[in-house]
Scaffold this active site. Structure first.
Site, PDB file in Angstrom:
ATOM      1  N   ILE A 164     -14.587 -23.235 -31.228  1.00 16.73           N
ATOM      2  CA  ILE A 164     -14.167 -24.630 -31.249  1.00 16.73           C
ATOM      3  C   ILE A 164     -15.573 -25.586 -31.331  1.00 16.73           C
ATOM      4  O   ILE A 164     -16.348 -25.410 -30.852  1.00 16.73           O
ATOM      5  CB  ILE A 164     -13.283 -25.271 -30.049  1.00 16.73           C
ATOM      6  CG1 ILE A 164     -12.958 -23.816 -29.174  1.00 16.73           C
ATOM      7  CG2 ILE A 164     -12.623 -26.169 -30.492  1.00 16.73           C
ATOM      8  CD1 ILE A 164     -12.039 -24.556 -28.031  1.00 16.73           C
ATOM      9  N   GLU A 193      -9.443 -16.643 -21.349  1.00 21.33           N
ATOM     10  CA  GLU A 193     -10.490 -16.479 -20.671  1.00 21.33           C
ATOM     11  C   GLU A 193     -10.566 -15.794 -19.319  1.00 21.33           C
ATOM     12  O   GLU A 193      -9.648 -16.048 -18.515  1.00 21.33           O
ATOM     13  CB  GLU A 193     -11.172 -17.866 -20.288  1.00 21.33           C
ATOM     14  CG  GLU A 193     -12.612 -18.264 -20.064  1.00 21.33           C
ATOM     15  CD  GLU A 193     -13.457 -18.440 -21.348  1.00 21.33           C
ATOM     16  OE1 GLU A 193     -12.697 -18.164 -22.257  1.00 21.33           O
ATOM     17  OE2 GLU A 193     -14.504 -18.880 -21.249  1.00 21.33           O
ATOM     18  N   ASP A 210       0.947  -1.255   0.091  1.00 22.53           N
ATOM     19  CA  ASP A 210       0.157   0.109   0.035  1.00 22.53           C
ATOM     20  C   ASP A 210       0.859   1.168  -0.009  1.00 22.53           C
ATOM     21  O   ASP A 210       0.557   2.307  -0.707  1.00 22.53           O
ATOM     22  CB  ASP A 210      -0.767  -0.017   1.373  1.00 22.53           C
ATOM     23  CG  ASP A 210      -1.926  -1.079   1.190  1.00 22.53           C
ATOM     24  OD1 ASP A 210      -2.289  -1.482   0.101  1.00 22.53           O
ATOM     25  OD2 ASP A 210      -2.835  -1.302   2.194  1.00 22.53           O
ATOM     26  N   LYS A 219     -11.366 -26.525 -20.409  1.00 17.36           N
ATOM     27  CA  LYS A 219     -12.007 -25.484 -21.222  1.00 17.36           C
ATOM     28  C   LYS A 219     -12.786 -24.564 -19.858  1.00 17.36           C
ATOM     29  O   LYS A 219     -13.539 -24.793 -19.308  1.00 17.36           O
ATOM     30  CB  LYS A 219     -13.199 -26.277 -21.971  1.00 17.36           C
ATOM     31  CG  LYS A 219     -14.204 -25.039 -22.795  1.00 17.36           C
ATOM     32  CD  LYS A 219     -14.811 -25.938 -23.868  1.00 17.36           C
ATOM     33  CE  LYS A 219     -15.252 -24.930 -24.781  1.00 17.36           C
ATOM     34  NZ  LYS A 219     -16.452 -23.805 -24.351  1.00 17.36           N
TER      35      LYS A 219
HETATM   36  S1  IVH Z   1      -9.183 -22.104 -27.760  1.00 17.54           S
HETATM   37  C1  IVH Z   1      -9.354 -21.698 -32.379  1.00 17.54           C
HETATM   38  N1  IVH Z   1      -8.902 -22.923 -25.490  1.00 17.54           N
HETATM   39  O1  IVH Z   1     -14.365 -21.761 -25.792  1.00 17.54           O
HETATM   40  C2  IVH Z   1      -9.509 -21.930 -30.943  1.00 17.54           C
HETATM   41  N2  IVH Z   1     -10.850 -21.707 -26.094  1.00 17.54           N
HETATM   42  O2  IVH Z   1     -15.756 -21.945 -28.482  1.00 17.54           O
HETATM   43  C3  IVH Z   1     -10.169 -20.755 -30.286  1.00 17.54           C
HETATM   44  N3  IVH Z   1     -12.462 -21.495 -24.293  1.00 17.54           N
HETATM   45  O3  IVH Z   1     -15.252 -18.560 -26.516  1.00 17.54           O
HETATM   46  C4  IVH Z   1     -10.380 -21.152 -28.786  1.00 17.54           C
HETATM   47  N4  IVH Z   1     -11.133 -22.511 -22.794  1.00 17.54           N
HETATM   48  O4  IVH Z   1     -13.644 -18.462 -24.714  1.00 17.54           O
HETATM   49  C5  IVH Z   1      -9.781 -22.401 -26.463  1.00 17.54           C
HETATM   50  N5  IVH Z   1      -8.467 -23.726 -23.461  1.00 17.54           N
HETATM   51  C6  IVH Z   1      -9.380 -23.144 -24.323  1.00 17.54           C
HETATM   52  C7  IVH Z   1     -10.567 -22.526 -23.857  1.00 17.54           C
HETATM   53  C8  IVH Z   1     -11.339 -21.976 -24.896  1.00 17.54           C
HETATM   54  C9  IVH Z   1     -12.207 -21.809 -23.167  1.00 17.54           C
HETATM   55  C10 IVH Z   1     -13.607 -20.924 -24.523  1.00 17.54           C
HETATM   56  C11 IVH Z   1     -13.421 -19.806 -25.643  1.00 17.54           C
HETATM   57  C12 IVH Z   1     -14.147 -19.692 -26.587  1.00 17.54           C
HETATM   58  C13 IVH Z   1     -14.861 -21.059 -26.771  1.00 17.54           C
HETATM   59  C14 IVH Z   1     -14.852 -21.714 -27.898  1.00 17.54           C
END
Ligand code: IVH
Length: 692
Positions: free
Chosen positions: A84, A180, A38, A122
């Site tokens: 994805i 994310e 701080d 994910k």
């Molecule tokens: S890769 C081309 N890795 O899932 C690939 N996406 O449908 C781009 N997400 O909205 C995404 N964990 O926010 C990737 N380990 C991960 C992820 C991830 C969460 C989310 C991402 C995106 C959605 C893809």
């Protein structure tokens, strides 16, 4: 104009503060005390206030949240943000199908080596693109439709885990990090707890918490929400020396730059490695500190990713492999209650069977009446049920649009269950308590084991040898239903039990026999009346002197007892108003349980009547427990902390802050010798000794 010295100091402070931030928020290993942090922070703030030209977009002072926005400006992504493909087959076959597709597209056959994959989590939050130019965070955007997102730079700066500057001396001209933003479960719970205490709205789940915070127009509000971040890929990149050749090496490199990267990831060969990762994470899903949606598999080599390319907006080189859903819709067939070991009636929704989180669920807890009211759950409703791991399934919310017409009536526990479904004793809900309770503590089968263990415990009837294993057997075989039955046990019955030799059976019978001669205080405590602990039991015994007087006491009589308030008084009245309990008390007396009685109201006779004492430090001869007993026997009360209401502090060796506090407040201080002198039965000078 700021002097070169001020500029150098501001730069040095920024570096240092960011280093501590990283250690605290990313590594979870603080490097300096909060107060020191701080101090550094305030120094930088003061410097910047004096020389506004020194403020930079990557200054940690910019994390606190600026002015509210009218709306978010659109941002066109330099490289589209893709989604994805989701594999909905949650079994191992889902991973095999992905591997088979990849191999086919790459033209591999059985004789070729397995493909190397990177597998990761994910995350369940909001996708964000972070744009670093020459190492400094200049913009942050949501995914939007993949082509155009929203500018959320101000809010993203409030996320402490996101570096405002990359840890590298010669940064790339452009480096876009994708990942994310999410909320950890403990942060979510803590945030909601604080909101509830403040009577403010709570967040529905961690995902909405994260997404809602980032899309919050007032950055000052966003700044109060505890968010985290993990990177999982790249966007536009310009001028990055030694650009990695694989996905896993990219994440390693980002971690070195100070960007948070999740440690739960592997690289491995072929479908076998993917399946092992999926199974491992599925088994540990509930122990992770944040919610996940499943796992993601990616072909590790970038050259192979390029070769595989895309179908519409989804890459062929990645797949999201889901876990069984943890939330599903079903209907409420009925609402019943379960009586717990302490007599609490927990409402349970009987559900149309539904497959959630890998098992078929037919019941879900509704917690208590307040929760039923808050969610407004009624029989016939369509509801979302959630089952996460070993946690008892719960009803999350009602789909009000699907409520039958005419609407079914509200459910009220006390109306539906005026008496306990287990024993027929009356059910009450005490003021200030969430649970409705069965009052038949001594009689109710659901509470039997708990009641017996408490009855026999050392500070109650002190029946040595009557522990939980034995109570289980006695109750399960129907040998004991209430504490009164304990006094009817004989050697033959006891010796027939598991792990019970004749010798220990005989010892137990002796202990049971000995326990018959007790004190009124112990007996009252042994009854297990809700909210009546050992010290209240002692006060009640002292005040009334006889059990019959206590049973006959009105609320006003009870409120006259020291430390007895309306809740304790109500608990006592409810307990003795239940005929089942009185029946057991009579049987206990008939079995020979006895205690000396008195005329009562003796507490004023004690030399310490009405006085509050605090014990601190180690006394030369008395244990703390012994000193407490002596003080209480003289009508005094022992409190845990010193306040203006404290009459005396009894101090021994190494007395600390309590003694200091007593001196500060001018509270009288006694040593052990003085205390003992006071408590001598014939002490005629007692009053004088206490007059300091
Ligand atoms: S890769 C081309 N890795 O899932 C690939 N996406 O449908 C781009 N997400 O909205 C995404 N964990 O926010 C990737 N380990 C991960 C992820 C991830 C969460 C989310 C991402 C995106 C959605 C893809």
């Amino acid at each position: 104009m700021a002097s070169p010295g001020a500029l150098a100091r501001a730069t040095a402070l920024r570096r240092e503060i960011e280093r501590h931030n990283y250690a605290y928020y990313v590594l979870d290993a603080p490097t300096i005390p909060d107060a020191e942090y701080d101090r550094l922070f305030r120094e930088l703030q003061a410097l910047e206030a004096e020389h506004p030209e020194l403020v930079t977009p990557d200054s940690p002072t910019q994390r606190v949240g600026g002015k509210p926005l009218d709306g978010f400006a659109p941002v066109r992504h330099a490289v589209p943000m893709l989604s994805i493909r989701t594999e909905t087959d949650t079994e191992a076959s889902g991973a095999r199908a992905f591997d088979a597709r990849v191999r086919k597209e790459l033209g591999l056959d059985e004789t070729d080596l397995p493909v190397e994959y990177a597998a990761e989590l994910k995350f369940d939050g909001l996708a964000i693109n972070l744009r670093y130019e020459h190492g400094v965070l200049v913009a942050a955007a949501t995914r939007g439709d993949g082509e155009t997102g929203e500018d959320v730079t101000q809010n993203i700066r409030t996320v402490h885990a996101i570096p405002l500057r990359l840890a590298i001396d010669t940064p790339p001209a452009v480096l876009e990090v994708r990942g994310e933003v999410f909320m950890r479960r403990d942060d979510f719970e803590r945030y909601n707890e604080r909101q509830r205490e403040a009577g403010k709205p709570t967040l529905v789940n961690p995902r909405n918490g994260a997404a809602g915070s980032i899309r919050q127009l007032d950055p000052a509000i966003a700044a109060q929400r505890p968010l985290s971040f993990f990177a999982y890929g790249l966007g536009e990149v310009q001028g990055w020396n030694n650009t990695p050749a694989t996905h896993s090496a990219t994440l390693d490199a980002l971690a070195v730059l100070g960007v948070p990267v999740c440690g739960e990831r592997i690289t491995g060969l072929g479908a076998t490695a993917l399946i092992a990762f999926h199974d491992d994470i599925a088994a540990r899903r509930d122990q992770l500190p944040f919610d996940i949606d499943g796992v993601v598999y990616k072909v590790n080599r970038f050259d192979l990713q390029r070769e595989l390319g895309f179908v519409t907006r989804e890459p062929r080189w990645a797949v999201a492999h889901k876990f069984p859903a943890q939330e599903e819709l079903t209907t409420v067939l009925g609402i019943e209650v379960q009586v717990g070991r302490t007599g609490a009636l927990t409402p349970v929704a009987r559900l149309a069977p539904v497959f959630v989180g890998g098992v078929t669920v037919t019941n879900a807890t509704l917690h208590n009446q307040d929760e039923i009211d808050r969610k407004d759950v009624r029989v016939g409703d369509t509801v979302i049920v959630r089952r996460a791991g070993d946690v008892i399934p719960e009803v999350v919310a009602v789909m009000l649009g699907k409520r039958p017409d005419p609407a079914p009536p509200r459910f009220n526990i006390l109306q539906s269950y005026p008496v306990c479904p287990e024993c027929g004793s009356h059910v009450v809900r005490l003021e200030g308590e969430a649970a409705a309770r069965c009052t038949g503590g001594l009689y109710c089968p659901a509470q039997r084991k708990q009641a017996l263990l408490h009855f026999a415990s050392r500070r109650a009837m002190d029946i040595e040898g009557l522990g939980d294993k034995l109570v289980d057997q006695l109750v399960d075989r129907g040998l004991v239903r209430t504490p009164a039955n304990v006094y009817k046990l004989n050697l033959e019955t006891l010796a027939g039990l598991e792990r019970m030799a004749e010798k220990s059976a005989a010892n137990l019978l002796t202990a049971i026999e000995t326990s018959k001669a007790t004190t009124l205080a112990r007996f009252i405590f042994a009854l297990g009346i809700r909210n009546v602990g050992e010290s209240t039991a002692r006060d009640l015994a002292l005040h009334f002197g006889s059990l019959d007087k206590l049973i006959a006491a009105t609320e006003a009589d009870l409120l006259a007892v020291r430390d007895v308030g309306p809740i304790v008084a109500q608990s006592i009245i409810q307990f003795f108003a239940e005929p089942h309990n009185l029946g057991v008390v009579e049987k206990l007396r008939a079995a020979g349980v006895h205690w000396p009685e008195s005329t009562g109201l003796q507490q004023s006779a004690g030399i310490l009547a009405g006085k509050t004492l605090v014990l601190t430090g180690t006394l030369p001869t008395l244990t703390r427990e012994a000193a407490k007993e002596k003080i209480e026997a003289a009508g005094g009360k022992v409190a845990g902390s010193v306040s203006k209401k404290t009459d005396y502090v009894v101090a021994g060796a190494e007395a600390g802050s309590k003694l200091a506090k007593a001196q500060e407040l001018g509270v009288a201080i006694l040593d052990e010798a003085r205390l003992l002198a006071l408590l001598k039965p014939n002490n005629k000078n007692g009053q004088h000794a206490l007059d300091f």
